[in-house]
Design a protein around this motif. Sequence first.
Motif, PDB file in Angstrom:
ATOM      1  N   ARG A  45     -10.803  12.116   4.225  1.00 55.59           N
ATOM      2  CA  ARG A  45     -10.409  10.977   5.067  1.00 55.59           C
ATOM      3  C   ARG A  45      -9.278  11.354   6.032  1.00 55.59           C
ATOM      4  NH1 ARG A  45      -8.714   6.567   1.310  1.00 55.59           N
ATOM      5  NH2 ARG A  45      -8.705   8.054  -0.422  1.00 55.59           N
ATOM      6  N   GLU A  74      -5.746   1.938  15.053  1.00 52.80           N
ATOM      7  CA  GLU A  74      -6.717   1.985  13.951  1.00 52.80           C
ATOM      8  C   GLU A  74      -6.419   3.036  12.892  1.00 52.80           C
ATOM      9  OE1 GLU A  74     -10.604   2.248  15.874  1.00 52.80           O
ATOM     10  OE2 GLU A  74      -9.666   1.065  17.461  1.00 52.80           O
ATOM     11  N   VAL A  75      -5.800   4.138  13.276  1.00 51.15           N
ATOM     12  CA  VAL A  75      -5.532   5.196  12.281  1.00 51.15           C
ATOM     13  C   VAL A  75      -4.052   5.575  12.312  1.00 51.15           C
ATOM     14  CG1 VAL A  75      -7.806   6.309  12.246  1.00 51.15           C
ATOM     15  CG2 VAL A  75      -6.145   6.992  13.953  1.00 51.15           C
ATOM     16  N   THR A  76      -3.605   6.073  11.162  1.00 48.86           N
ATOM     17  CA  THR A  76      -2.250   6.618  11.109  1.00 48.86           C
ATOM     18  C   THR A  76      -2.284   7.997  11.761  1.00 48.86           C
ATOM     19  OG1 THR A  76      -1.989   5.510   8.990  1.00 48.86           O
ATOM     20  CG2 THR A  76      -0.369   7.226   9.539  1.00 48.86           C
ATOM     21  N   GLU A  83      -8.812   8.153   8.130  1.00 48.15           N
ATOM     22  CA  GLU A  83      -7.758   7.130   8.050  1.00 48.15           C
ATOM     23  C   GLU A  83      -6.446   7.723   8.525  1.00 48.15           C
ATOM     24  OE1 GLU A  83      -7.562   5.199   4.176  1.00 48.15           O
ATOM     25  OE2 GLU A  83      -9.708   5.623   3.970  1.00 48.15           O
ATOM     26  N   LEU A  84      -6.385   9.046   8.514  1.00 43.88           N
ATOM     27  CA  LEU A  84      -5.170   9.750   8.928  1.00 43.88           C
ATOM     28  C   LEU A  84      -5.579  10.869   9.878  1.00 43.88           C
ATOM     29  CD1 LEU A  84      -2.149  10.589   8.574  1.00 43.88           C
ATOM     30  CD2 LEU A  84      -2.883  11.949   6.605  1.00 43.88           C
ATOM     31  N   ALA A 108       0.892   6.733   3.918  1.00 44.25           N
ATOM     32  CA  ALA A 108      -0.220   7.627   4.276  1.00 44.25           C
ATOM     33  C   ALA A 108       0.044   9.020   3.712  1.00 44.25           C
ATOM     34  CB  ALA A 108      -0.371   7.678   5.795  1.00 44.25           C
ATOM     35  N   ARG A 119       0.849  -1.203   0.000  1.00 46.41           N
ATOM     36  CA  ARG A 119       0.000   0.000   0.000  1.00 46.41           C
ATOM     37  C   ARG A 119       0.878   1.243   0.000  1.00 46.41           C
ATOM     38  NH1 ARG A 119      -4.193  -0.125   4.674  1.00 46.41           N
ATOM     39  NH2 ARG A 119      -5.429   1.283   3.387  1.00 46.41           N
ATOM     40  N   ARG A 122       1.887   3.874   6.690  1.00 44.72           N
ATOM     41  CA  ARG A 122       0.547   3.674   7.267  1.00 44.72           C
ATOM     42  C   ARG A 122       0.643   2.912   8.590  1.00 44.72           C
ATOM     43  NH1 ARG A 122      -4.533   3.942   3.646  1.00 44.72           N
ATOM     44  NH2 ARG A 122      -3.668   4.744   1.722  1.00 44.72           N
ATOM     45  N   LEU A 175      -2.743   9.717   1.173  1.00 43.18           N
ATOM     46  CA  LEU A 175      -3.467   8.477   0.868  1.00 43.18           C
ATOM     47  C   LEU A 175      -3.445   8.200  -0.638  1.00 43.18           C
ATOM     48  CD1 LEU A 175      -6.443   9.213   3.299  1.00 43.18           C
ATOM     49  CD2 LEU A 175      -4.486   7.722   3.753  1.00 43.18           C
TER      50      LEU A 175
END
Lengths: 253, 281
Positions: A86, A197-199, A168-169, A5, A2, A30, A70
């Motif tokens: 996000r 759970e999140v960066t 997500e960040l 981030a 992936r 990430r 992302l």
Amino acid sequence: MREPAVRTRELSVWYGQSQALHSVSITVPRGTVYAVLGPSGCGKSTLLRAINKLVLLREGARVEGLVEVLGVDVYRDHSAEEALSRVGMVFQTPNPFPHLSIYDNVAIGPRLRGMAKGRELDKLVRWALEKAALWDEVKDRLKSPASSLSGGQQQRLCIARALATMPELLLMDEPTANLDPVNAAKIEELIKELSREVTIILVTHDAEQAKRLASTGVLLFMGRVVSEGPISSILSRSYSSIIQSLVASARRQ
Amino acid sequence: MRGRSVKRRLVDYAVHLTTAASALAILGAASHILLSALVEGLPVLLRGASFLLNPPGPPGGEVGGVGPSLAGTLVTVAIATIASAALGIPAGVMLSEARGSLLARVAERAVELIAESPSIVVGLVVFTLLVVPMRTPSALAAAVSLSVVALPYVAAQVRESLAAIPLVYREAAFSLGLQKWKTVFLLLIPMNARGVATAILLGSMRALGETAPVLFTAGAAFQVFYGIDKPSSTLSLLIFFFAGTPYENWRRLAWGAVLLLVLLSMLLASLTRRLAGRVRM
């Protein structure tokens, strides 16, 4: 694999004539807590605000270089808005919206984005307040103004507000700087929890905090990257001796 | 040393006296306006419903009332308030949120141009654009010219009330990942709703007090309020036309209209001050 981030390449930021960041290139993997370290005025907050484009709210701000969030080039791609939706942010000074209640401060993001309404929204607000370790303290006064909370509670409310949009960040700009040690410790615990759970990109000038919370990071000085990598290697010497030697070499130039 | 100290004190007294005298002069002028309006207008205003509802009496006869002109005023000011808010709020948002862009700079100049134009010029422009094609002056044409005059005030006040939102709240609003228009209209404007309400009231105050823009546009229908697309009149027009006539009853009626207009303006001003005083930012 992936994409990271956040990835910046040759990122420079100006406020009018004065350059705040000079060709900054960083990579934030990430699923980590990434610390942005450096003395006051070194460009930490500018770097954070360049990532989610808040820097453009300042008069005369200009950005050059690449900022990928992302996987999206947020200054050039058409899908920048979606990518930035996000990304959440928590600020140095707790700043709940003064015209809204505790509930509405958390609900406003998902409500205006059409993520949830009615019972779904109630559930989401409760989830975010629980995540931010604030639910038990406010569950009986959700309709009270956010300004009725203490400073530490307001900061946790701001974390809940950011979490409610399911980022997500999460960008955190010295989130404990204006809090007493007890509340600061609570926020640190929260960051550890959330990092599963999140960066998280955490701006801090507190080297000990960076060691406690982050695995990787970057050290900035006068708008330039001094070093990037694992926190243990950035802070191989004491932080104060690093800063002293940087200041001394800047004076010699 | 002593001489210098006396001189300094004398200068000090002189400055104090000058400032106090100018303050008193302003107070005197304001009291004179209010007292004249009260002394001359109150007996007419106290006639109550017949003053507020009836049309003016015949020249040299009964005093009558300002009913049709009051209706015209309320209708034109209401339409002008709605129109200036509908245009002025988005304009103010653009001036604040897109500042520096070419469009915002052009809009800023346009708003300044309208604000700096003598209001009679606005009246004349609306006359050529609206009254001539419609072949009649009307409450609608008057409302349009009043809304143009009020527009810069609304836009400037909205711009200021948005600019007054501290950067910390602005950043928090923009960090929620909403589209920009949602952030501005659904978060920032409600955050300073009182500032925006103040802007709307300022616009209506401006519309209420203006005479020049309605001279060519409203008509001079003082006897009946015919509707928004027909010739009409306003309180300020009634004062303008009736105060200069040789008929005692019409001059008294004009004073009654003066007091009513002053009271309406003071009501709007006090509402505006109360709102502006409570603006949170």
